[in-house]
Design a protein around this motif. Sequence first.
Motif, PDB file in Angstrom:
ATOM      1  N   ARG A   1      51.626  41.101  60.807  1.00  0.00           N
ATOM      2  CA  ARG A   1      50.519  41.886  60.273  1.00  0.00           C
ATOM      3  C   ARG A   1      50.639  41.911  58.752  1.00  0.00           C
ATOM      4  N   ALA A   2      49.505  41.736  58.078  1.00  0.00           N
ATOM      5  CA  ALA A   2      49.490  41.718  56.613  1.00  0.00           C
ATOM      6  C   ALA A   2      49.117  43.097  56.089  1.00  0.00           C
ATOM      7  N   ASP A   3      49.772  43.528  55.028  1.00  0.00           N
ATOM      8  CA  ASP A   3      49.527  44.850  54.463  1.00  0.00           C
ATOM      9  C   ASP A   3      48.461  44.847  53.364  1.00  0.00           C
ATOM     10  N   THR A   4      48.106  43.671  52.838  1.00  0.00           N
ATOM     11  CA  THR A   4      47.148  43.616  51.729  1.00  0.00           C
ATOM     12  C   THR A   4      46.078  42.553  51.983  1.00  0.00           C
ATOM     13  N   TRP A   5      44.816  42.992  51.973  1.00  0.00           N
ATOM     14  CA  TRP A   5      43.665  42.108  52.139  1.00  0.00           C
ATOM     15  C   TRP A   5      42.762  42.298  50.923  1.00  0.00           C
ATOM     16  N   THR A   6      42.516  41.240  50.171  1.00  0.00           N
ATOM     17  CA  THR A   6      41.706  41.329  48.951  1.00  0.00           C
ATOM     18  C   THR A   6      40.496  40.418  49.062  1.00  0.00           C
ATOM     19  N   MET A   7      39.302  41.021  49.069  1.00  0.00           N
ATOM     20  CA  MET A   7      38.051  40.256  49.169  1.00  0.00           C
ATOM     21  C   MET A   7      37.340  40.282  47.821  1.00  0.00           C
ATOM     22  N   ILE A   8      37.097  39.105  47.263  1.00  0.00           N
ATOM     23  CA  ILE A   8      36.394  38.971  45.985  1.00  0.00           C
ATOM     24  C   ILE A   8      35.038  38.307  46.218  1.00  0.00           C
ATOM     25  N   ASN A   9      33.992  38.942  45.720  1.00  0.00           N
ATOM     26  CA  ASN A   9      32.641  38.392  45.795  1.00  0.00           C
ATOM     27  C   ASN A   9      32.361  37.621  44.507  1.00  0.00           C
ATOM     28  N   HIS A  10      32.181  36.305  44.629  1.00  0.00           N
ATOM     29  CA  HIS A  10      31.993  35.458  43.443  1.00  0.00           C
ATOM     30  C   HIS A  10      30.601  35.593  42.851  1.00  0.00           C
ATOM     31  N   LYS A  11      29.661  36.131  43.595  1.00  0.00           N
ATOM     32  CA  LYS A  11      28.293  36.293  43.096  1.00  0.00           C
ATOM     33  C   LYS A  11      28.119  37.594  42.325  1.00  0.00           C
ATOM     34  N   THR A  12      28.796  38.656  42.775  1.00  0.00           N
ATOM     35  CA  THR A  12      28.619  39.972  42.141  1.00  0.00           C
ATOM     36  C   THR A  12      29.804  40.392  41.292  1.00  0.00           C
ATOM     37  N   SER A  13      30.927  39.663  41.376  1.00  0.00           N
ATOM     38  CA  SER A  13      32.175  40.002  40.666  1.00  0.00           C
ATOM     39  C   SER A  13      32.770  41.328  41.158  1.00  0.00           C
ATOM     40  N   LYS A  14      32.363  41.781  42.338  1.00  0.00           N
ATOM     41  CA  LYS A  14      32.942  42.986  42.930  1.00  0.00           C
ATOM     42  C   LYS A  14      34.153  42.616  43.775  1.00  0.00           C
TER      43      LYS A  14
END
Length: 289
Positions: free
Chosen positions: A247-260
Motif C-alpha cells: 500500500r502506498a502512503d502518498t498519491w500526487t495528482m497533477i493536472n497539466h491543463k489547470t496547474s492544480k
Amino acid sequence: MSIFYSTNNSIYNNEMNNNKNKSVNKNRLRCSLLAISLLSVVNIPSVLAETSQEKGLAIVVEADKRDQGFGDSSASMEMILTNRHGEQSIRIMRNKTLEQENDGDKSQIVFDNPRDVKGTAFLSYTHREGADDQWLYLPALKRVKRIASSNKSGPFMGSEFAFEDIASQEVNKYTYNYLKNESFDGREHYVVEFDPKDLKSGYSRQEVFFDTDEYRVWKVNYFNRGGELLKTLSISDFNQYLGKYWRADTWTMINHKTSKKTVLNFQNWTFNNNFSDRDFSRNSLSRAR
C-alpha cells in the motif's frame, strides 16, 4: 538399346535431381542462417513470442493476482488541494474497503474536516463488468445522491481525482498494450497502455508504470478524449502488510491543463477489520460519523 538408354537416362536424371536438391538444401540452409543472423541483429521477435497486447494483459493480470485475498482494509487520509497560485486547503477523511469474491471492491470515504464538508460520505461498488455504482451523501441536504455514469469523469469533491479514479481498476474494463520498459528512480518499469472499454470514461487512454519486481504502480499518465496529456499521478512511500500486500502512503495528482494539484496522504493502515456488506450499504452513509 532403348532399355539401356532409358536406364542410363533415369540414372542421369536422378543424379541431376540429387545434385539439384543438394543445391536447394544448401540454399535453404544459407537462407535459414541468414534469417537467424538478421533476427539476432534487429531483434525481431519470433512468431511464438507474445504480442504487445498479450504481454500487456499478462502484466496487468499478474499485478491484480498479487493483490487478491486481502479481505478488507481501512486507513486515515489527508487530502491537500493546491490551486494554480499555490494556495492550499486540507481535508481529513477516513477510508475503508471490502474485497468481493466475485466482483469488484466496495469502498467508503467519510470526510471529518473541515466543517463545511464534515459528514459527507462517498460509497462505491466497483464491478468487474459494466458501470460501477457510486453514491454521495450530502449532510446539508440529508440525502444520498447517486453519481450518474455520465458524470464519472467529474472531479471528486473539487479535487484533481475524478470519480472514476476512486474506483478499483478491474481487469475486464480495459484492453491493454505493452509499450516499453522505462527506468526512473532506480527502478525498471513496464509501461502498459490501458484503453477503456467504457465510452463514458473521461480518458482516451492511460499509461501505467509497473515496477518489474513487485508489479506495483508508481505512475499513471491520463490522456483526455482528445488524446492530450491531461493529468499525471505519482505514487510513492510503499509499505508491505500481512507479508504480501503493498500500500502506498502518498498519491500526487497533477493536472497539466489547470496547474492544480491534489495530494492524498494515507496513514494507519489496518487489515482484518471484520467488515461486512452491512458496513457498505446506502443506509450506512447517513450514519457514518
